[in-house]
Design a protein around this motif. Structure first.
Motif, PDB file in Angstrom:
ATOM      1  N   ALA A 115     -21.695 -43.116  40.165  1.00 18.85           N
ATOM      2  CA  ALA A 115     -22.875 -43.636  40.868  1.00 18.85           C
ATOM      3  C   ALA A 115     -23.358 -44.939  40.226  1.00 18.85           C
ATOM      4  N   ILE A 116     -23.342 -44.984  38.901  1.00 18.49           N
ATOM      5  CA  ILE A 116     -23.759 -46.209  38.211  1.00 18.49           C
ATOM      6  C   ILE A 116     -22.853 -47.366  38.615  1.00 18.49           C
ATOM      7  N   ARG A 117     -21.557 -47.134  38.582  1.00 17.52           N
ATOM      8  CA  ARG A 117     -20.609 -48.193  38.953  1.00 17.52           C
ATOM      9  C   ARG A 117     -20.807 -48.618  40.407  1.00 17.52           C
ATOM     10  N   SER A 118     -20.986 -47.647  41.283  1.00 17.72           N
ATOM     11  CA  SER A 118     -21.153 -47.954  42.702  1.00 17.72           C
ATOM     12  C   SER A 118     -22.402 -48.800  42.950  1.00 17.72           C
ATOM     13  N   PHE A 119     -23.528 -48.410  42.356  1.00 18.63           N
ATOM     14  CA  PHE A 119     -24.761 -49.190  42.526  1.00 18.63           C
ATOM     15  C   PHE A 119     -24.621 -50.571  41.884  1.00 18.63           C
ATOM     16  N   ARG A 120     -23.962 -50.625  40.737  1.00 15.30           N
ATOM     17  CA  ARG A 120     -23.760 -51.921  40.074  1.00 15.30           C
ATOM     18  C   ARG A 120     -22.967 -52.861  40.976  1.00 15.30           C
ATOM     19  N   GLU A 121     -21.896 -52.349  41.557  1.00 12.41           N
ATOM     20  CA  GLU A 121     -21.071 -53.178  42.440  1.00 12.41           C
ATOM     21  C   GLU A 121     -21.829 -53.566  43.701  1.00 12.41           C
ATOM     22  N   ARG A 165     -22.509 -58.296  32.842  1.00 15.45           N
ATOM     23  CA  ARG A 165     -23.864 -58.754  33.193  1.00 15.45           C
ATOM     24  C   ARG A 165     -24.866 -57.610  33.073  1.00 15.45           C
ATOM     25  N   LEU A 166     -24.525 -56.442  33.622  1.00 17.94           N
ATOM     26  CA  LEU A 166     -25.440 -55.306  33.527  1.00 17.94           C
ATOM     27  C   LEU A 166     -25.625 -54.902  32.066  1.00 17.94           C
ATOM     28  N   ALA A 167     -24.546 -54.887  31.300  1.00 20.89           N
ATOM     29  CA  ALA A 167     -24.656 -54.547  29.877  1.00 20.89           C
ATOM     30  C   ALA A 167     -25.620 -55.504  29.174  1.00 20.89           C
ATOM     31  N   ARG A 168     -25.504 -56.781  29.461  1.00 22.79           N
ATOM     32  CA  ARG A 168     -26.399 -57.775  28.860  1.00 22.79           C
ATOM     33  C   ARG A 168     -27.849 -57.522  29.279  1.00 22.79           C
ATOM     34  N   LEU A 169     -28.062 -57.212  30.544  1.00 28.93           N
ATOM     35  CA  LEU A 169     -29.418 -56.989  31.041  1.00 28.93           C
ATOM     36  C   LEU A 169     -30.084 -55.782  30.387  1.00 28.93           C
ATOM     37  N   ILE A 170     -29.294 -54.747  30.087  1.00 26.88           N
ATOM     38  CA  ILE A 170     -29.887 -53.546  29.485  1.00 26.88           C
ATOM     39  C   ILE A 170     -29.778 -53.554  27.962  1.00 26.88           C
ATOM     40  N   GLY A 171     -29.115 -54.575  27.415  1.00 25.38           N
ATOM     41  CA  GLY A 171     -29.048 -54.711  25.960  1.00 25.38           C
ATOM     42  C   GLY A 171     -28.050 -53.805  25.283  1.00 25.38           C
ATOM     43  N   LEU A 197     -30.553 -44.766  30.285  1.00 24.33           N
ATOM     44  CA  LEU A 197     -30.470 -44.453  31.713  1.00 24.33           C
ATOM     45  C   LEU A 197     -31.651 -45.034  32.480  1.00 24.33           C
ATOM     46  N   THR A 198     -32.817 -45.022  31.856  1.00 18.55           N
ATOM     47  CA  THR A 198     -33.994 -45.617  32.492  1.00 18.55           C
ATOM     48  C   THR A 198     -33.798 -47.115  32.679  1.00 18.55           C
ATOM     49  N   HIS A 199     -33.281 -47.783  31.659  1.00 13.89           N
ATOM     50  CA  HIS A 199     -33.016 -49.229  31.767  1.00 13.89           C
ATOM     51  C   HIS A 199     -31.992 -49.523  32.869  1.00 13.89           C
ATOM     52  N   ILE A 200     -30.937 -48.726  32.924  1.00 11.89           N
ATOM     53  CA  ILE A 200     -29.911 -48.919  33.955  1.00 11.89           C
ATOM     54  C   ILE A 200     -30.530 -48.762  35.342  1.00 11.89           C
ATOM     55  N   ALA A 201     -31.291 -47.694  35.535  1.00 13.81           N
ATOM     56  CA  ALA A 201     -31.917 -47.444  36.839  1.00 13.81           C
ATOM     57  C   ALA A 201     -32.848 -48.590  37.232  1.00 13.81           C
ATOM     58  N   GLU A 202     -33.620 -49.087  36.263  1.00 11.76           N
ATOM     59  CA  GLU A 202     -34.537 -50.189  36.558  1.00 11.76           C
ATOM     60  C   GLU A 202     -33.777 -51.440  36.973  1.00 11.76           C
ATOM     61  N   GLU A 203     -32.708 -51.772  36.260  1.00 15.14           N
ATOM     62  CA  GLU A 203     -31.934 -52.970  36.598  1.00 15.14           C
ATOM     63  C   GLU A 203     -31.217 -52.826  37.938  1.00 15.14           C
ATOM     64  N   LEU A 204     -30.780 -51.606  38.260  1.00 16.42           N
ATOM     65  CA  LEU A 204     -30.101 -51.377  39.534  1.00 16.42           C
ATOM     66  C   LEU A 204     -31.076 -51.131  40.680  1.00 16.42           C
ATOM     67  N   GLN A 205     -32.362 -51.027  40.345  1.00 12.01           N
ATOM     68  CA  GLN A 205     -33.422 -50.807  41.321  1.00 12.01           C
ATOM     69  C   GLN A 205     -33.196 -49.534  42.136  1.00 12.01           C
ATOM     70  N   VAL A 206     -32.896 -48.458  41.402  1.00 10.93           N
ATOM     71  CA  VAL A 206     -32.714 -47.147  42.022  1.00 10.93           C
ATOM     72  C   VAL A 206     -33.495 -46.121  41.205  1.00 10.93           C
ATOM     73  N   GLU A 211     -32.849 -40.474  39.306  1.00 16.43           N
ATOM     74  CA  GLU A 211     -32.131 -39.327  39.870  1.00 16.43           C
ATOM     75  C   GLU A 211     -30.857 -39.750  40.605  1.00 16.43           C
ATOM     76  N   ALA A 212     -30.806 -41.007  41.036  1.00 19.69           N
ATOM     77  CA  ALA A 212     -29.633 -41.513  41.763  1.00 19.69           C
ATOM     78  C   ALA A 212     -28.442 -41.761  40.840  1.00 19.69           C
ATOM     79  N   ILE A 213     -28.692 -41.866  39.526  1.00 20.82           N
ATOM     80  CA  ILE A 213     -27.592 -42.171  38.603  1.00 20.82           C
ATOM     81  C   ILE A 213     -27.394 -41.083  37.541  1.00 20.82           C
ATOM     82  N   THR A 214     -28.022 -39.918  37.757  1.00 22.50           N
ATOM     83  CA  THR A 214     -27.856 -38.803  36.823  1.00 22.50           C
ATOM     84  C   THR A 214     -27.460 -37.563  37.595  1.00 22.50           C
TER      85      THR A 214
END
Length: 71
Positions: A7-13, A21-27, A48-57, A60-63
Protein backbone atom coordinates in the motif's frame (compact mmCIF):
# COMPACT_ATOMS: atom_id res chain seq x y z
CA UNK A 1 0.92 -0.97 13.85
CA UNK A 2 2.32 -3.07 11.07
CA UNK A 3 3.17 -1.40 7.76
CA UNK A 4 1.48 -2.57 4.57
CA UNK A 5 4.43 -2.23 2.21
CA UNK A 6 2.42 -2.77 -0.97
CA UNK A 7 0.00 0.00 0.00
CA UNK A 8 2.85 2.39 0.81
CA UNK A 9 4.48 1.73 -2.56
CA UNK A 10 1.18 2.06 -4.40
CA UNK A 11 0.31 5.41 -2.79
CA UNK A 12 3.87 6.64 -3.31
CA UNK A 13 3.70 5.82 -7.01
CA UNK A 14 0.23 7.40 -7.32
CA UNK A 15 1.70 10.60 -5.89
CA UNK A 16 4.55 10.48 -8.40
CA UNK A 17 7.21 10.22 -5.70
CA UNK A 18 10.39 8.24 -6.09
CA UNK A 19 11.50 6.06 -3.22
CA UNK A 20 14.47 8.37 -2.64
CA UNK A 21 12.25 11.47 -2.61
CA UNK A 22 9.80 10.03 -0.08
CA UNK A 23 12.69 8.81 2.08
CA UNK A 24 14.16 12.32 2.06
CA UNK A 25 10.80 13.88 2.93
CA UNK A 26 10.32 11.62 5.96
CA UNK A 27 13.98 11.77 7.00
CA UNK A 28 15.05 8.18 6.53
CA UNK A 29 17.46 6.16 4.43
CA UNK A 30 16.08 4.95 1.06
CA UNK A 31 17.21 1.41 1.90
CA UNK A 32 15.13 1.50 5.08
CA UNK A 33 12.05 2.65 3.17
CA UNK A 34 12.66 -0.02 0.53
CA UNK A 35 12.71 -2.71 3.24
CA UNK A 36 9.43 -1.36 4.63
CA UNK A 37 7.82 -1.41 1.17
CA UNK A 38 8.93 -5.02 0.59
CA UNK A 39 7.75 -6.08 4.06
CA UNK A 40 11.26 -7.07 5.13
CA UNK A 41 11.29 -4.56 7.98
CA UNK A 42 8.74 -3.03 10.28
CA UNK A 43 8.42 0.64 11.13
CA UNK A 44 7.61 2.59 14.25
CA UNK A 45 4.45 4.58 14.71
CA UNK A 46 6.28 7.88 14.18
CA UNK A 47 7.72 6.72 10.85
CA UNK A 48 4.34 5.43 9.69
CA UNK A 49 2.72 8.71 10.70
CA UNK A 50 5.29 10.66 8.68
CA UNK A 51 4.76 8.40 5.65
CA UNK A 52 0.97 8.79 5.85
CA UNK A 53 1.27 12.57 6.15
CA UNK A 54 3.57 12.84 3.13
CA UNK A 55 1.34 10.53 1.07
CA UNK A 56 -1.75 12.44 2.25
CA UNK A 57 -3.60 9.30 3.32
CA UNK A 58 -4.99 8.14 6.67
CA UNK A 59 -2.55 5.96 8.56
CA UNK A 60 -5.06 3.10 8.37
CA UNK A 61 -4.53 3.07 4.58
CA UNK A 62 -0.87 2.05 4.96
CA UNK A 63 -1.05 -0.30 7.96
CA UNK A 64 -2.57 -3.65 8.70
CA UNK A 65 -3.50 -5.56 11.77
CA UNK A 66 -0.98 -8.02 13.13
CA UNK A 67 -2.12 -11.63 12.79
CA UNK A 68 -3.50 -12.74 16.15
CA UNK A 69 -0.72 -15.32 16.58
CA UNK A 70 1.92 -12.55 16.53
CA UNK A 71 0.49 -10.38 19.33
Amino acid sequence: MTPNGAAIRSFRELRGLSLRRLARLIGCDPGFLSRIETNRQGAGDDTLTHIAEELQVPIEAITREKPSDQE
